[in-house]
Design an enzyme around this catalytic site. Structure first.
Site, mmCIF file in Angstrom:
data_model
loop_
_atom_site.group_PDB
_atom_site.id
_atom_site.type_symbol
_atom_site.label_atom_id
_atom_site.label_comp_id
_atom_site.label_asym_id
_atom_site.label_seq_id
_atom_site.Cartn_x
_atom_site.Cartn_y
_atom_site.Cartn_z
ATOM 1 N N GLU A 1 -31.690 -35.576 30.325
ATOM 2 C CA GLU A 1 -30.671 -36.491 29.843
ATOM 3 C C GLU A 1 -30.375 -36.364 28.346
ATOM 4 O O GLU A 1 -29.260 -36.621 27.902
ATOM 5 C CB GLU A 1 -31.082 -37.944 30.155
ATOM 6 C CG GLU A 1 -31.048 -38.304 31.629
ATOM 7 C CD GLU A 1 -29.643 -38.307 32.199
ATOM 8 O OE1 GLU A 1 -28.735 -38.911 31.596
ATOM 9 O OE2 GLU A 1 -29.448 -37.669 33.263
ATOM 10 N N SER B 1 -29.674 -48.316 77.097
ATOM 11 C CA SER B 1 -28.489 -48.608 77.915
ATOM 12 C C SER B 1 -27.328 -49.214 77.133
ATOM 13 O O SER B 1 -26.264 -49.466 77.713
ATOM 14 C CB SER B 1 -28.869 -49.543 79.073
ATOM 15 O OG SER B 1 -29.671 -48.860 80.002
#
Length: 726
Positions: free
Chosen positions: A83, A332
């Protein structure tokens, strides 16, 4: 020379005037700007999250601070390396980097490359908005200078590391270490430190849980910078690049509830390419505190998740998960989404369509029903409401897995190529889906066939009240309105008489589907998804380690869904599902349906008792109509001669009257006229004579087609039947 001097003097004067003007402007803009130590120590104090009523949500323990003195040196140095490599030598501004950035931006005709130092980033994150204006930049310059004068480099780094956002609602390096690596910041390795430093530029883009390849590439880039800048040795570099990335987050870490984690995850998705200016944002959500408390208060021996959506705004009202945002096999729950709704849309079925429920082998795949029980012919409505497995697989085989998967994709549930098999009908796949994504898909039915994802964040404003983002559902038409209406009706049957009947005590229209997943050890997942015209409620229960559970979808998950629906509608009832003009109720012939498994529209003259009724799409009505009563017809009766008498046995159509005529020697007489009788005996015949009979069915005075029976000859009676005719 004089002219040159005059020109130079004019230029210098102009420059001096501009410089003076700049300084006057600078001091006027920054005159009231002050460095606030409280803001430096509480970088998130200006993050405001609001519930659906506009009340601020308390964010306890949002940021845990790491002790800088206890951190290994490679932790802060990883951030310095990527940075701000001249952090220790500059006084707040890296002029060399600024110059390079200006040149690159000019050459590319863009303003993509920045040159902010760690000190500048700290000021921006704690004191300023994210607006890219000259005014904000001047304030940043002043505050950065003050910061550098008042604080040491170690203090600035400490404040920075404890303030930055690492994605997934993790603020500060301590929270990030816990979330990503399940450890404290002081125990981070060089590779882990580099991973966190890699996230700073864009937490969403480089998250190891979103794109491991991008994260790994950037982490190794940070490690190379650390090596090149002397923070780690070559040996340490090679050891670090061989270290794997984390595979799963620490779900027990994080700030506040799972709902807040959902909020910050969405927030990261909204700003994927840049660090969020979170310190100045007001985040308005759909969060309902009372509903959230209800989702979190259920007592169960398993892990569980619950999600509540508003079907109108497509906002997430409540969300809780004791197992984190995991993906599980949907069991299901797939049947309505993948099979029945697509089959209806493709006119492959109606709710009345008879399906043979029997043990079936599909090229080596042989699904079983619950308890290995099979019901023979059942309607599609019954098969869905009872969640029968074989009929669902049969239908998927008819419509095609590829086509069904296309419908799923439109609802945000993508099916991988390797998962495309008939087992999909029962939720068979490798990874599965998260509960919120399943809930979003089910809300399609309540939204008249239109799909939109749902969101926790309603609106985001900056400190001045400017709206930066506002959620507006983006709809995709998945199913026609009539298909959605029929699905709503079929899934109400699952509540009234099927697997979701635990919800039938509710006194309003509600549709639901349950699901139970299992492996060789027993049940592993249990679901109930219910919805009304207003809200969708989805519940999952299971164990995060996939160990067996004792419940099924129709039991504890349905009980929680019932409790949440009662809470939702404690002061009102939801409106009925909308009526669709494209759906009609049609009567059809009961006898033809039950005996021959065919759907024929009922004869207009038919007695009500001889018909069944069901919903059909107006665009897909039965193609044939029964004429059983308007044009009465019968099967050919049996005739025989027994004991000197003629016996006629009628087929069982008790709704008809009958006229039976006998013809002999050119003379025709009526031997019977009246209601149905199973046997008619003509004992007024003579031995040695030949007779021909006709039987005519009659309904309400309307005669049908006469049936001529084979002629019979009556022999002299000898105690033995003379003939038997079929």
């Amino acid at each position: 020379m004089k002219k040159t001097a005059i020109v130079l003097s004019s230029i210098l004067g102009a420059i001096s005037t501009l410089v003076l003007a700049f300084f006057i402007y600078y001091f006027s803009i920054t005159a009231g700007v002050r460095l606030d130590a409280n803001k430096l120590n509480d970088s998130v104090q200006n993050v405001r999250v609001y519930d659906c009523y506009g009340h601020e949500i308390n964010l306890p323990d949002l940021k845990k601070c790491a002790s800088f003195s206890k951190l290994p040196s490679f932790v802060p140095n990883a951030f310095v390396a990527v940075e701000d490599k001249r952090f220790y030598s500059h006084s707040g501004f890296d002029y060399k980097r600024i110059g390079k950035a200006i040149l690159r931006n000019v050459s590319s005709f863009s303003f993509r490359e920045g040159a902010s130092t760690i000190s500048q980033q700290l000021i921006k994150n704690t004191h300023l908005s994210g607006e890219k204006t000259l005014t904000r930049k001047l304030k940043e310059m002043k505050l950065t200078r003050v910061l550098e004068k008042r604080y040491s480099k170690e203090e600035i780094l400490s404040l920075y590391l404890n303030s930055i956002y690492f994605g997934h609602s993790a603020f500060g390096i301590e929270e990030a270490a816990s979330f990503y690596f399940k450890k404290t910041a002081e125990t981070l390795s060089p590779a882990e430190s580099a991973t966190l430093a890699a996230l700073v530029q864009s937490p969403n883009r480089y998250s190891p849980f979103r794109d491991g390849e991008k994260c790994l590439k950037r982490r190794n880039f940070v490690l190379s910078l650390m090596r090149d800048q002397g923070y780690i040795s070559t040996e340490e570099y090679h050891e670090a690049v061989s270290e794997p990335l984390p595979l799963a987050p620490n779900e027990e870490s994080g700030s506040g509830s799972t709902y807040l984690a959902l909020v910050f995850e969405e927030f990261a998705n909204l700003f994927p390419a840049e660090k969020p200016d979170d310190s100045t944002l007001k985040i308005y959500t759909y969060y309902d505190p009372a509903l959230q408390r209800s989702t979190e208060s259920f007592e169960t021996e398993t892990d569980y998740s619950a999600c509540i959506l508003d079907n109108l705004s497509h906002g997430v009202k409540a969300y809780y998960s004791s197992a984190g945002r995991i993906k599980r096999l949907p069991a299901s729950l797939m049947k309505p989404l993948l099979v029945y709704a697509p089959a209806l849309e493709m006119n492959a079925i109606s709710p009345a369509t008879p399906i043979l429920d029997e043990k079936t082998d599909f090229g080596g795949y042989s699904p079983k029903n619950y308890n290995d029980e099979y019901a023979g012919y059942v309607s599609a409505r019954t098969a869905l409401s009872r969640s029968m497995n074989v009929p669902a697989v049969k239908l998927l085989n008819v419509i095609g897995v590829d086509k069904a998967a296309e419908y799923m994709a439109k609802m945000g549930l993508h099916v991988n190529d390797e998962d495309q098999s008939l087992a999909l009908a029962l939720g068979g796949m490798k990874e599965g889906y998260s509960l919120p994504d399943i809930a979003f898909a089910y809300s399609t039915f309540a939204s008249t066939g239109n799909y939109s994802p749902s969101r926790a964040i309603r609106k985001i404003e900056n400190a001045s009240g400017k709206t930066l983002y506002e959620w507006k559902p983006a709809f995709t038409r998945v199913f026609s309105e009539d298909t959605a209406a029929i699905m709503n009706d079929m899934l109400q049957t699952a509540v009234q008489e099927g697997t979701a009947k635990k919800l039938r005590s509710l006194d309003f229209q509600i549709a639901a589907k349950t699901g139970t997943g299992a492996n060789s050890s027993g049940n592993t997942d249990a679901y109930t998804v219910s919805y009304t015209s207003e809200n969708t409620v989805a519940v999952w229960m299971g164990m995060r380690d996939n160990s067996p559970i004792k419940t099924t979808g129709g039991n504890q998950p349905a009980a929680l869904a019932l409790s949440l629906n009662r809470k939702l509608y404690e002061d009102h009832s939801p409106a009925d599902f909308p009526v669709c003009d494209g759906v009609v109720r049609i009567a059809f012939d009961k006898e033809e349906y039950e005996k021959n498994h065919r759907i024929l529209s009922a004869d207009p003259s038919a007695p009500l008792i001889t018909t069944l009724s069901e919903l059909f799409r107006a665009s897909a009505l039965p193609q044939e109509t029964s004429t059983r009563f308007s044009c009465p017809t019968i099967q050919k009766p049996k005739i025989s001669v027994k004991n000197g008498s003629v016996l006629i046995e009628l087929c069982q159509t008790e709704y008809y009257d009958y006229v039976i005529k006998r013809k002999n020697n050119g003379k025709t007489v009526i031997i019977y006229e009246g209601n149905y009788r199973s046997k008619i005996i003509d004992n007024s015949v003579s031995a040695g004579e030949t007779y021909e009979y006709s039987v005519t069915p009659v309904y309400k005075g309307k005669a049908g087609e006469s049936v001529i029976l084979p002629s019979v000859r009556v022999q002299k009676h000898n105690g033995v039947p003379d003939h038997w005719w079929d």
